[in-house]
Scaffold this active site. Structure first.
Site, PDB file in Angstrom:
ATOM      1  N   HIS A   1       0.847  -1.193   0.000  1.00 52.31           N
ATOM      2  CA  HIS A   1       0.000   0.000   0.000  1.00 52.31           C
ATOM      3  C   HIS A   1       0.879   1.238   0.000  1.00 52.31           C
ATOM      4  O   HIS A   1       2.078   1.175   0.290  1.00 52.31           O
ATOM      5  CB  HIS A   1      -0.985   0.014   1.181  1.00 52.31           C
ATOM      6  CG  HIS A   1      -0.355   0.028   2.536  1.00 52.31           C
ATOM      7  ND1 HIS A   1       0.145   1.183   3.126  1.00 52.31           N
ATOM      8  CD2 HIS A   1      -0.151  -0.976   3.430  1.00 52.31           C
ATOM      9  CE1 HIS A   1       0.613   0.887   4.332  1.00 52.31           C
ATOM     10  NE2 HIS A   1       0.457  -0.418   4.545  1.00 52.31           N
TER      11      HIS A   1
ATOM     12  N   CYS B   1       2.786  -4.938   6.733  1.00 53.08           N
ATOM     13  CA  CYS B   1       2.540  -4.617   5.323  1.00 53.08           C
ATOM     14  C   CYS B   1       3.795  -4.113   4.619  1.00 53.08           C
ATOM     15  O   CYS B   1       4.800  -3.793   5.251  1.00 53.08           O
ATOM     16  CB  CYS B   1       1.444  -3.559   5.208  1.00 53.08           C
ATOM     17  SG  CYS B   1      -0.209  -4.232   5.506  1.00 53.08           S
TER      18      CYS B   1
END
Length: 182
Positions: A141, A157
């Site tokens: 992301h 992440c």
């Protein structure tokens, strides 16, 4: 001539014709060199190029880098942030499970939801998910905190600069293989 003599003569003639034919064909094949024309070379190259290799990704946690490959050919690499201690990015073989533009984010402790597109949303404009335990997700992301790229800073992440995750988003599809190594 008798019928048996005719059959014998026909058989001998057939053997001579077949032998002569084979000899002529062999002479033609071995004596006439193959000439490659510019057209045949272009056609062969174009056929080979039209077989497009699949995209795959390799995340190297220690280098804080994701590499985009087409087949075995490296296309591009991007700097990334990875999971911080206690929230390490998992290693192994995965694949893209979902992709979202302007994803909403849910705080892992409070459950607060921040809508996609909000300046407070830590996911940025693109999400490429590749791991889940059914509750939590890990994926690529963007980030409103570009200074975190290159560090162990996330909840597992892969953070990327917004322009880089946008570019990567356009290159991958659901099912794209991802290998994560320490």
């Amino acid at each position: 001539m008798s019928l048996n003599n005719n059959k014998s003569l026909c058989s001998k003639l057939a053997t001579v014709v077949v032998t002569a034919s084979i000899s002529v064909v062999l002479n033609i094949v071995t004596e006439v060199p193959f000439t490659s024309t510019a057209y045949s070379q272009i056609e062969a190259k174009s056929s080979a190029d039209s077989i497009e290799q699949p995209i795959n990704l390799k995340i190297i946690i220690s280098r804080r880098q994701v590499i985009l490959y087409r087949g075995k050919t490296q296309i591009k690499s991007y700097p990334i942030a990875v999971g911080r201690p206690g929230w390490e990015t998992p290693s192994g073989n995965f694949q893209v499970l979902n992709m979202t533009k302007n994803p909403a984010w849910m705080h892992p402790f409070t459950g607060e939801s921040i809508p996609g597109g909000s300046p407070k949303n830590p996911l940025g404009p693109y999400w490429i998910g590749f791991w889940t335990d059914g509750t939590n997700w890990i994926g690529f992301h963007g980030t409103p905190d570009p200074e975190s790229v290159g560090k162990a800073a996330s909840h597992g992440c892969i953070r990327m600069y917004n322009k880089d995750v946008q570019e990567l988003f356009a290159q991958v599809d659901i099912g794209t293989p991802i290998t994560v190594v320490p």
